[in-house]
Design an enzyme around this catalytic site. Structure first.
Site, PDB file in Angstrom:
ATOM      1  CG  HIS A 201      37.141  34.328  36.733  1.00  0.00           C
ATOM      2  ND1 HIS A 201      36.236  34.905  37.590  1.00  0.00           N
ATOM      3  CD2 HIS A 201      38.323  34.943  36.965  1.00  0.00           C
ATOM      4  CE1 HIS A 201      36.853  35.826  38.321  1.00  0.00           C
ATOM      5  NE2 HIS A 201      38.121  35.875  37.959  1.00  0.00           N
TER       6      HIS A 201
ATOM      7  CG  ASP B  63      32.713  33.545  37.772  1.00  0.00           C
ATOM      8  OD1 ASP B  63      33.723  34.106  37.315  1.00  0.00           O
ATOM      9  OD2 ASP B  63      32.761  32.593  38.576  1.00  0.00           O
TER      10      ASP B  63
ATOM     11  CB  SER C 240      29.788  31.034  40.434  1.00  0.00           C
ATOM     12  OG  SER C 240      30.521  32.104  39.930  1.00  0.00           O
TER      13      SER C 240
END
Lengths: 461, 216
Positions: B104, B102, B155
């Site tokens: 982000h 991930d 995640s």
């Protein structure tokens, strides 16, 4: 679509290194200046502004910023730049109408403008929402495909694959993505729409390999279907995302570029997010050789990425108006809802997104969706899709002034609980899952909300 | 400049996120024999509280909060060598990152800025970080809290993995683990045995205070 495929690949590792923090923190001061220069102003009373001149100025501001700022690439820490002439070369060579899908299930995308009476495409599905794998997943997809206003099917996110958690970069991730798209193909066949175009951001694919693995004429994405490739907020990408785009484009799969300008984030207030979003639309479209850009503004106060905050609605509207008035490149509106299936709030949220998207010259969807995870599984249903689709049809041709009135009334219904919505229900609780028939209780809520909208002047058939 | 003016300069430089001005004001404070603690409590703390309040009300934004936190850190570097005893000590050490798969990181960045302006020492381990790296780094640096962030549904298992590795390595009791991000929830935190779940960036700060027994 003919993007600047070679130019992008050449430029991702050229030029001086730019540190990420420097790139991020320099956004806000500049977009603030541009907001003043181009006189871009957010007005909470008008989530759908009725100001053509401001829409045109936003397009100009986005163009200026796209050329000046460029797109930062995580792997190389370089910035890909395009000139204004190159951007126009891409936009001017973009031909619409475009037809997607196969046989009797084909749909055509026509260029739209604000208040246009040209019917928008509606893309229905729930990328981001967790669903039980296997037959329940297929039922979710059938539930969306069976809605007649749905033109293209989007995916959901299987919560597990073969009972196992999905781990990024694992063999199970690739297996899961292949399974997922296979289930969508099965769902559209069983719904009597085998040629329905697919619009897929595989929920099992956090990394590029599974996204690449789903391109398969026989049981996966076909030529002419869509694959997502998202940008990173703000104005950033990486090799993973660019690899997805290159793979799709070179295999004849359309790319839908997703962007998520954040209100309260690096670009600051709604005006900054709108300018950033306009620049990202141009850069994302070109770098990914996209066929459509899907706009998904987010608000830093809403954890699950809902697009229904008053400020995000404004950003959606002004970007839609800016692009539809100034070029033929299509913009879609990702529809992420804060509330869950079974509640009145989720229906008001679905309606308002359709009202904003369609009256602002955009296409609706993909959606309805919402980020869910953990135990929050299967909390989505076809009734939200029905609200989205029927409202999109009804609002087609409506003036922005009237659309704004309706949007504000919808906002009054759900704004008080936005960020902390009432708990919803699972598909299995709201439908007879075997027959895929909605239960009376949920249908009654839908009818009630629709009747209220009709009473306010929404011209449903 | 008199004491009041120097403290005002510290206040303004932190509020405006002007690191150069903050460093200059911190040096002026030392030159004027103002105690480092007074410089912090009289100039910098009110400024950073103001930043936090304005951010909460949507009147200031992430980049402004980051530059304010940077200005405060820059001034603290000047003052730190002159602290006496545990004056100016940080509330605790937090290691934070986005889990493997991930990338982000905006949510994580907001939490980092808020933790910093609330007096925590924060180590940003980055994004797309292998589970074992979280554990190794936490042990090496002796952090009190490990913050796990993620936006993608995929995640979630990585968060579970990290807690399992802490258990397997016999160091679980040395670190509190908190989770946050789109797909996380209190239920999931309970399920995987995390010590806390932060629904918002602010709640991450409250959680750290709570877990370390600090009055907020």
């Amino acid at each position: 679509m003919p993007g600047l495929h070679f130019e992008m690949m050449e430029r991702v590792d050229q030029g001086p290194r730019v540190r990420e923090k420097e790139f991020d923190t320099s956004i806000f001061p500049r977009v603030k200046e541009l907001a003043e220069k181009y006189d871009i102003k957010y007005d909470p009373a008008h989530p759908i502004p009725d100001d053509d001149a401001m829409a045109d100025r936003l397009f100009a501001a986005g163009m200026e910023y796209a050329v000046e700022k460029g797109l930062w690439v995580l792997d190389t820490q370089k910035v890909v730049h395009f000139t204004e002439a190159e951007i126009w070369r891409f936009l001017d060579n973009f031909h619409t109408p475009l037809t997607f899908g196969y046989g009797k299930d084909q749909v055509t995308l026509y260029p739209r403008k604000p208040e246009s009476d040209v019917r928008p495409l509606v893309i229905g599905g729930a990328a981001g929402s967790s669903m039980t794998e296997g037959e329940i997943y297929v039922k979710h997809m059938m539930n969306f495909a069976l809605e007649p206003t749905n033109d293209m099917i989007a995916n959901g996110n299987p919560a597990w694959i073969e009972g196992r958690e999905i781990r990024p970069f694992s063999p199970n991730e690739v297996h899961g993505a292949i399974q997922e798209v296979g289930w969508i193909r099965e769902a559209i066949r069983r719904s009597g729409r085998p040629g329905m175009p697919m619009f897929v951001a595989p929920g099992c694919a956090a990394s590029a390999p599974p996204a690449v693995a789903i391109i398969n004429e026989e049981r996966g994405l076909r030529k002419g279907d869509f694959m997502y490739a998202a940008l990173l907020t703000e104005l950033k990408s990486d090799y993973d995302r660019l690899i997805r785009a290159v793979t799709a484009v070179e295999n004849g799969v359309h790319v839908a570029t997703l962007l998520a300008p954040m209100i309260g984030g690096w670009a600051g207030p709604p005006e900054g997010a709108a300018i950033c979003g306009a620049a990202e639309t141009l850069l994302g479209a070109i770098c990914h050789s996209s066929t459509i850009v899907v706009n998904h503004p987010v608000h830093m106060n809403l954890k699950n990425g809902a697009t229904t905050h008053r400020q995000t609605l404004w950003v959606e509207s002004v970007i839609g108006q800016a692009f539809s008035r100034n070029c033929r490149f299509p913009i879609g509106q990702n529809v992420f809802l804060d509330a869950r299936a079974g509640t009145y709030e989720v229906l008001w949220e679905a309606a308002v997104n359709a009202i904003v998207a369609v009256s602002s010259g955009q296409h609706t969807g993909p959606g309805p969706s919402g980020i869910t995870g953990g135990d929050d599984v299967d909390m989505i249903s076809g009734i939200e899709m029905r609200m989205l689709g029927e409202t999109s049809r009804a609002v087609t041709g409506m003036s922005r002034k009237k659309a704004n009135e309706l949007a504000v009334k919808c906002l009054e219904k759900y704004e008080p609980t936005l960020g902390n919505p009432p708990k919803g229900k699972r598909l299995q609780d709201l439908y007879d899952i075997e027959k895929l028939k909605v239960k009376e209780e949920w249908l009654a809520k839908f009818k009630e909300v629709k009747a209220q909208l009709k009473d306010w002047g929404m011209p449903y058939r | 400049m008199n004491e009041k003016e120097i403290l005002q300069q510290l206040y303004e430089s932190v509020l405006q996120g002007d690191s150069a001005k903050a460093v200059e004001a911190a040096q002026q404070a030392l030159d004027a024999k103002i105690s480092p603690l007074k410089a912090i409590e009289g100039g910098m703390t009110p400024a950073i509280q103001e930043v936090g309040d304005r951010f909460g009300k949507g009147e200031m934004f992430l980049p402004e909060m980051v530059t304010s936190a940077d200005a405060m850190e820059a001034a603290l570097e000047i003052l730190e060598p002159f602290f006496e005893g545990d004056e100016g000590a940080k509330k605790g050490k937090v290691l934070i990152g986005t889990v493997k798969g991930d990338i982000h990181d905006i949510g994580k960045n907001i939490v980092i800025a808020l933790l910093k302006v609330n007096g925590f020492e924060v180590i940003d381990i980055g994004r797309d970080i292998a589970s074992t790296d979280f554990v190794d780094k936490a042990v090496d640096l002796g952090v009190e809290v490990i913050g796990l962030s993620g936006l993608l549904t995929t995640s979630l298992p990585m968060m579970r993995d990290i807690i399992q590795i802490l258990d397997d390595d016999g160091v679980r009791d040395q670190h509190k683990v908190i989770i946050g991000g789109g797909p996380t929830s209190q239920e999931y935190a309970d399920e995987i045995g995390a010590d806390g779940y932060g629904e918002t960036a602010y709640s991450a700060v409250q959680l750290c205070n709570q877990l370390l027994g600090i009055a907020s």
